[in-house]
Design an enzyme around this catalytic site. Sequence first.
Site, PDB file in Angstrom:
ATOM      1  N   ARG A  45     -11.167   7.601  -1.925  1.00 41.98           N
ATOM      2  CA  ARG A  45     -11.724   6.269  -2.159  1.00 41.98           C
ATOM      3  C   ARG A  45     -11.944   5.568  -0.831  1.00 41.98           C
ATOM      4  NH1 ARG A  45      -9.010   1.519  -5.941  1.00 41.98           N
ATOM      5  NH2 ARG A  45     -10.888   0.244  -6.150  1.00 41.98           N
ATOM      6  N   SER A  59       0.348 -10.393  -8.648  1.00 43.80           N
ATOM      7  CA  SER A  59       1.206  -9.779  -9.657  1.00 43.80           C
ATOM      8  C   SER A  59       2.490  -9.245  -9.025  1.00 43.80           C
ATOM      9  CB  SER A  59       0.455  -8.645 -10.356  1.00 43.80           C
ATOM     10  OG  SER A  59       1.306  -7.936 -11.234  1.00 43.80           O
ATOM     11  N   LEU A  66       6.009  -2.341 -10.168  1.00 46.95           N
ATOM     12  CA  LEU A  66       6.581  -1.783 -11.394  1.00 46.95           C
ATOM     13  C   LEU A  66       6.523  -0.265 -11.427  1.00 46.95           C
ATOM     14  CD1 LEU A  66       5.098  -4.317 -13.977  1.00 46.95           C
ATOM     15  CD2 LEU A  66       7.293  -4.413 -12.758  1.00 46.95           C
ATOM     16  N   GLU A  84      -2.240   3.774  -3.251  1.00 40.41           N
ATOM     17  CA  GLU A  84      -2.641   3.012  -2.059  1.00 40.41           C
ATOM     18  C   GLU A  84      -2.874   1.534  -2.363  1.00 40.41           C
ATOM     19  OE1 GLU A  84      -5.725   3.168   1.721  1.00 40.41           O
ATOM     20  OE2 GLU A  84      -5.188   4.983   0.627  1.00 40.41           O
ATOM     21  N   ARG A  86      -1.269  -0.305  -4.549  1.00 38.00           N
ATOM     22  CA  ARG A  86       0.050  -0.934  -4.622  1.00 38.00           C
ATOM     23  C   ARG A  86       0.657  -1.108  -3.233  1.00 38.00           C
ATOM     24  NH1 ARG A  86       2.349   3.431  -8.348  1.00 38.00           N
ATOM     25  NH2 ARG A  86       0.215   4.221  -8.219  1.00 38.00           N
ATOM     26  N   GLU A 117      -5.658  10.719  -9.427  1.00 38.96           N
ATOM     27  CA  GLU A 117      -5.186   9.342  -9.607  1.00 38.96           C
ATOM     28  C   GLU A 117      -6.356   8.367  -9.697  1.00 38.96           C
ATOM     29  OE1 GLU A 117      -2.825   5.705  -7.417  1.00 38.96           O
ATOM     30  OE2 GLU A 117      -3.909   7.234  -6.287  1.00 38.96           O
ATOM     31  N   ASN A 118      -7.327   8.517  -8.799  1.00 40.99           N
ATOM     32  CA  ASN A 118      -8.466   7.597  -8.781  1.00 40.99           C
ATOM     33  C   ASN A 118      -9.410   7.814  -9.956  1.00 40.99           C
ATOM     34  OD1 ASN A 118      -8.520   5.841  -6.217  1.00 40.99           O
ATOM     35  ND2 ASN A 118      -7.941   7.827  -5.416  1.00 40.99           N
ATOM     36  N   ARG A 121      -8.441   6.392 -13.340  1.00 40.37           N
ATOM     37  CA  ARG A 121      -8.587   4.941 -13.422  1.00 40.37           C
ATOM     38  C   ARG A 121     -10.038   4.506 -13.227  1.00 40.37           C
ATOM     39  NH1 ARG A 121      -3.586   5.978 -11.362  1.00 40.37           N
ATOM     40  NH2 ARG A 121      -1.858   4.689 -12.143  1.00 40.37           N
TER      41      ARG A 121
END
Length: 283
Positions: A45, A59, A66, A84, A86, A117-118, A121
């Site tokens: 990304r 957040s 979290l 990344e 987070r 991961e990317n 999402r």
Amino acid sequence: MAAVKNRGLGRGLSALLADTPTPEVMRQASQVPISKIKPNSYQPRTRFSHDELDSLTESIRREGVLMPILLRPHGDGYELIAGERRWRASQAAGLKEIPAVVRDVGDLQALELAIIENEQRDDLTAIESARAYRRMMDEFGCTQQQVAEKVGVSRVQVSNLIRLLQLSPVIKEMIETRELSMGQARPLVGLSSHVAESLARLCISKGWSARQMEHEAKRAAKEPVAKAKQEPDADVVALQDELTRKLGLPVEIVCRKNGSGELRIAYTRPVELDGVLRKLRKN
């Protein structure tokens, strides 16, 4: 997001890429100094939304991190594998430490995990995915089939995405900014840059669907390409002008590559030819 597809990672790694931590993941996590973490050198990304980062930062200020991030050992610290956003948001929130799970994985698996991961999402553009797949092939010798199996997509999907890298930088930027989708851009592969860019702009301005773009691209591919007009020889031009003046009618000299050619005299009425004959006989 709902449960993550396994994609051949094994239950442990799949759990580390989920949105919600399992008790097992939380038991494995520990607090790691943010200053000890470097960005993922295999991060596919390249663009991060400032608005999304700002929202995540707020957040984290309220609730903390979290879901632990995923790291691997690197020198005297760690390198990011997943998480990344987070990590960036935690820095912006002023945190000194972040919960993380450390796994000793190789370069290829670090790239696989970053892609998965990317993509799960929907964070990657088609061009970012294509570059990541190409990197797996170029740096690690993977075939398209192996790439497909590792990241959990079809081989056709891998092939179609990689072909987008043939497009001009202008069109790739349109894909990167999500003005064009993969479906809209794919029919442009193989067209000249000028034609493809013109169609891409029309697609954006007129809101064409992928099917409409495919129709327009096929039509453009069938149109003959205009050949560049060759500049006539200066001596030939001079001779044409001289003959035109002497005969009183437009004269064109057509030269061929083999040395032959034609002398063409244009006329509108047969009587004009009588005038040409008189001038030739006189001379």
